[in-house]
Design a protein around this motif. Sequence first.
Motif, PDB file in Angstrom:
ATOM      1  N   GLY A  79      -0.773  16.174  17.834  1.00 40.90           N
ATOM      2  CA  GLY A  79      -1.351  14.949  18.389  1.00 40.90           C
ATOM      3  C   GLY A  79      -1.195  14.825  19.897  1.00 40.90           C
ATOM      4  O   GLY A  79      -2.004  14.163  20.560  1.00 40.90           O
ATOM      5  N   VAL A 117      -6.660  11.812  12.106  1.00 42.39           N
ATOM      6  CA  VAL A 117      -6.146  12.614  13.223  1.00 42.39           C
ATOM      7  C   VAL A 117      -7.209  13.520  13.816  1.00 42.39           C
ATOM      8  O   VAL A 117      -7.415  13.539  15.040  1.00 42.39           O
ATOM      9  CB  VAL A 117      -4.917  13.445  12.775  1.00 42.39           C
ATOM     10  N   MET A 125       2.390   5.970  16.519  1.00 41.98           N
ATOM     11  CA  MET A 125       1.426   7.074  16.495  1.00 41.98           C
ATOM     12  C   MET A 125       0.037   6.587  16.079  1.00 41.98           C
ATOM     13  O   MET A 125      -0.976   7.108  16.554  1.00 41.98           O
ATOM     14  CB  MET A 125       1.912   8.182  15.558  1.00 41.98           C
ATOM     15  N   SER A 182      -8.881   7.814  20.531  1.00 43.05           N
ATOM     16  CA  SER A 182     -10.272   7.661  20.088  1.00 43.05           C
ATOM     17  C   SER A 182     -11.069   6.785  21.039  1.00 43.05           C
ATOM     18  O   SER A 182     -12.187   7.140  21.439  1.00 43.05           O
ATOM     19  CB  SER A 182     -10.297   7.054  18.670  1.00 43.05           C
ATOM     20  N   PHE A 190       2.143  14.776  12.567  1.00 45.23           N
ATOM     21  CA  PHE A 190       1.102  15.095  13.552  1.00 45.23           C
ATOM     22  C   PHE A 190       1.509  14.852  14.994  1.00 45.23           C
ATOM     23  O   PHE A 190       0.663  14.829  15.884  1.00 45.23           O
ATOM     24  CB  PHE A 190      -0.168  14.294  13.229  1.00 45.23           C
ATOM     25  N   PHE A 218      -3.139   7.327  18.426  1.00 41.15           N
ATOM     26  CA  PHE A 218      -4.383   7.984  18.016  1.00 41.15           C
ATOM     27  C   PHE A 218      -5.593   7.054  18.188  1.00 41.15           C
ATOM     28  O   PHE A 218      -6.699   7.515  18.507  1.00 41.15           O
ATOM     29  CB  PHE A 218      -4.280   8.456  16.562  1.00 41.15           C
ATOM     30  N   ILE A 257       1.274  10.424   9.572  1.00 41.89           N
ATOM     31  CA  ILE A 257       0.764  10.332  10.949  1.00 41.89           C
ATOM     32  C   ILE A 257       1.927  10.207  11.923  1.00 41.89           C
ATOM     33  O   ILE A 257       1.925  10.794  13.015  1.00 41.89           O
ATOM     34  CB  ILE A 257      -0.200   9.136  11.086  1.00 41.89           C
ATOM     35  N   SER A 292      -4.734  12.111   5.980  1.00 43.94           N
ATOM     36  CA  SER A 292      -4.442  11.701   7.364  1.00 43.94           C
ATOM     37  C   SER A 292      -5.168  12.589   8.361  1.00 43.94           C
ATOM     38  O   SER A 292      -5.726  12.102   9.351  1.00 43.94           O
ATOM     39  CB  SER A 292      -2.932  11.787   7.627  1.00 43.94           C
ATOM     40  N   TRP A 293      -5.161  13.893   8.102  1.00 41.62           N
ATOM     41  CA  TRP A 293      -5.787  14.836   9.017  1.00 41.62           C
ATOM     42  C   TRP A 293      -7.300  14.637   9.080  1.00 41.62           C
ATOM     43  O   TRP A 293      -7.874  14.503  10.167  1.00 41.62           O
ATOM     44  CB  TRP A 293      -5.457  16.275   8.609  1.00 41.62           C
ATOM     45  N   LEU A 334      -8.552  13.331  17.707  1.00 42.65           N
ATOM     46  CA  LEU A 334      -8.357  14.432  18.652  1.00 42.65           C
ATOM     47  C   LEU A 334      -9.678  14.907  19.235  1.00 42.65           C
ATOM     48  O   LEU A 334      -9.812  15.086  20.453  1.00 42.65           O
ATOM     49  CB  LEU A 334      -7.634  15.597  17.961  1.00 42.65           C
TER      50      LEU A 334
END
Length: 642
Positions: free
Chosen positions: A40, A267, A189, A197, A36, A193, A32, A262-263, A271
Motif C-alpha cells: 500500500g 486495495v 489504512m 483513490s 497491505f 487508501f 487492509i 480486500s485486494w 493503488l
Amino acid sequence: MTPSAAGQPNARDPAPGHAPSGNMAKLAVGAIGVVFGDIGTSPLYAFRETFAGHHPLALDQLHVYGVLSLIFWSMMLVVTIKYVAIIMRADNRGEGGSLALLALISRKTSGARWGPGIVLLGVFATALFYGDSMITPAMSVLSAVEGLQVVDTGFAPFVLPIAVVILVGLYMIQSVGTAKVGAFFGPIMLLYFLVLSVLGIVHIAAHPEILVALNPWYALQFFMTDKLLAFLALGSVVLAVTGAEALYADMGHFGRKPIGVSWLVFVLPALMLNYLGQGAMILSLDPGAAQEVIRNPFFFLAPETLRLPLVILATLATIIASQAVISGAFSVTQQAIQLGFIPRLAIKHTSADAHGQIYIPFVNWTLMISVIILVLTFKNSSNLAAAYGIAVTGAMFIDTCLLAVVLFSLWNWNRVLAAVALTAFFIVDIAYFAANLTKVPDGGWFPLAVGVVAFTMLTTWAKGRGLMQQRLRESAMPIEVFIKSAAGSAARVPGTAVFMTTSPEGVPHALLHNMKHNKVLHDRVVVLTVVIDEVPYVDEEDRVEVTDLGNGFWRMIVRYGFMQETDIPLVLKGIENCGPKFKMMDTSFFLARQTLIASERPGMALWREKLFAWMLRNAETAMEFFKLPTNRVVELGSQVEI
C-alpha cells in the motif's frame, strides 16, 4: 536436516486446520490494516523511482503509458493470479508463507529425491525475508518523511533525524505489544487508501485519456521501442508489487477469502487510481515542471495546503507497514525455531487474546540496529531503492519453484495447464530478478549479503542438530535393556523424574549420567520427547502419546504444531494415563546440556562446527523454552564430538 525442533517429525496429519472465523467484512477490514501496508505504501516511491531512479526515463507519453501498463499487469499477474488465485490455495492447515509451504511439501512428498533441494530453496527464501524486513521499514518511513521537503525545502536537514527517531520509537514499543494499537490500523489504512483513490481520481478526471494505459499494448510498445531501458525499468516497476508475499504469509490471521476480497474490491483499485493519477499529472505539466515534480510525485498530487496532512497520513501508513514486517519477522523466527532451523530464542507473548502477538528481543534489536545503519548509510529513499526489490524478487522466484512442486506433486494439475502457468510466472520472476541484479553494485548487495549470512546460519544449525542427534543415537542404550539392568539394582526414591530427550528411542544421556553419579531412580521415570509436527496446529486430543514400559518407566511423546507455544507443565497437569496425577512439587526435570567438540569427522566443515557450537552455547535453555519450573530442574552436562 530435520524440520523438527525437538525430535523427528511425525508423518501423521493430525490437525484439521484452524481457519480464522468471523464476519467477512470485519476480517477484510482487518486485512487492509495489516496485510497491505507494504504494498500500500509503494505509490510513495515506485512510480518516482522508475523515472527518476538509477535509470531515468523520458517523461513522455510512450514511457508514462508503458510504465503504468507494466505496473497494472504486474499487479494482475503477480499479485492477483499468482498469489491470490493460486498460491494462497496452498495453505498448511490455514497457514501460509515460505516455511509453512515448505513444511506442507515436506510432509506430503517425504522421501522424494529432490526433497533436500526444495528444503534449501525454502530456507533461502526465509533468509531473504530477513534482508527485506530490514529494508522495508527504512525505505517506507524515509520516503514518507521526505514529503516534508515538498511542503517546505527548509525541512530537508531534519528528514534523517525525524526518520531515525520514528524508527527507534517503533522498535522500542515492540515489547509492549501491538494488540491495542492494532485496533487503529484498519481505520487508518482505510482512510489512507481512500485518500490514494481521491487524489488519483482528481487528476484522472482532468485527463481521462490516461485510462488507456491499462492496455497491455503500451507495455509491449515500451519494450519494442526501448528494449534495454524497459528491461532496466522492471527493477523499479517491481517496487509496486513488493509486499505481495505478505498476502500469503499473513493468510493464517485473516483467511484467503477476506484477503482476496480486500485486494480486489479495495486495495487494487485504490493503488491503480493513484498510479494513474501520478501519470496524468506528469503528462499535464510542461517538461521543466515535470522534472521538478517527478522527484516526489505522490505528494504533489495534493493541493499545497493539504500536503502536510498527507505527509502525516503517509508516515502513519509506513509505520503500520513497518509494524507488519516486524511482526512478520517475529512470526517467521518462531516458525523457524519450531521447525529446527534457528536456535531457541527468548519469546515473549504480549497479548493473552491476540493470536500471534509475540516479541523476540534478539530479533527486534538486531533489526533496529540494521535499519538505523541502513538509513544513515544510504541517506535517502532513492539510494535505498537500489537495495530494495532484489530480496523480494528472489523470494517470489522461490515461491514459484515451490508452487511447481505443489501443482505437479500435490494437486496433480493438468500438466499442460500447469506448464503454461508456471512458464508465465517464471518468465516474469526471472525478468524482475535479473533487472534487480543490475542494482547489486549500488546497494543490492546488502539484502543478498544478509540472505547469505542468514542462510548459512539456518542450514548450519539444522545440519549440526542432525549430526548431534545422530552421534547421541549411536551411543544410546536400548531402553528395554536399561530397564532390566537398572530397575532391580538401583535404589528407588519417592517422586517423579522427567528426562527430556530429543530422540523417542534409546536411553537419554541425562538418565545414564544420573544413574552413574547418583545411583538412584525415582518411583516414576518419564522419558519425554517434544515433537514439532509439520502442521501449524496439533489438537489437544492428539497432543500426548503415553507408553507404559514397565517397572515404573514411561515413554511420553508430546506433539505441537510449528505455530504453537510449548508448555510442558501445563500438558503434564492434564495427563491421567501415566500413573498418579502429576504434581510439580514432586516432579524433577532432568536436562542434558551438551558441550560440542569440533572434530575432523565427516559431517560439516570445521568452521561450521565451531559456528554451530557457538550458536548452541548462546541458545535459550530448554528450561525456559519449555516453561519448566526453575526450582525443579537439574542439568547434567556431557560432551559430544561431531
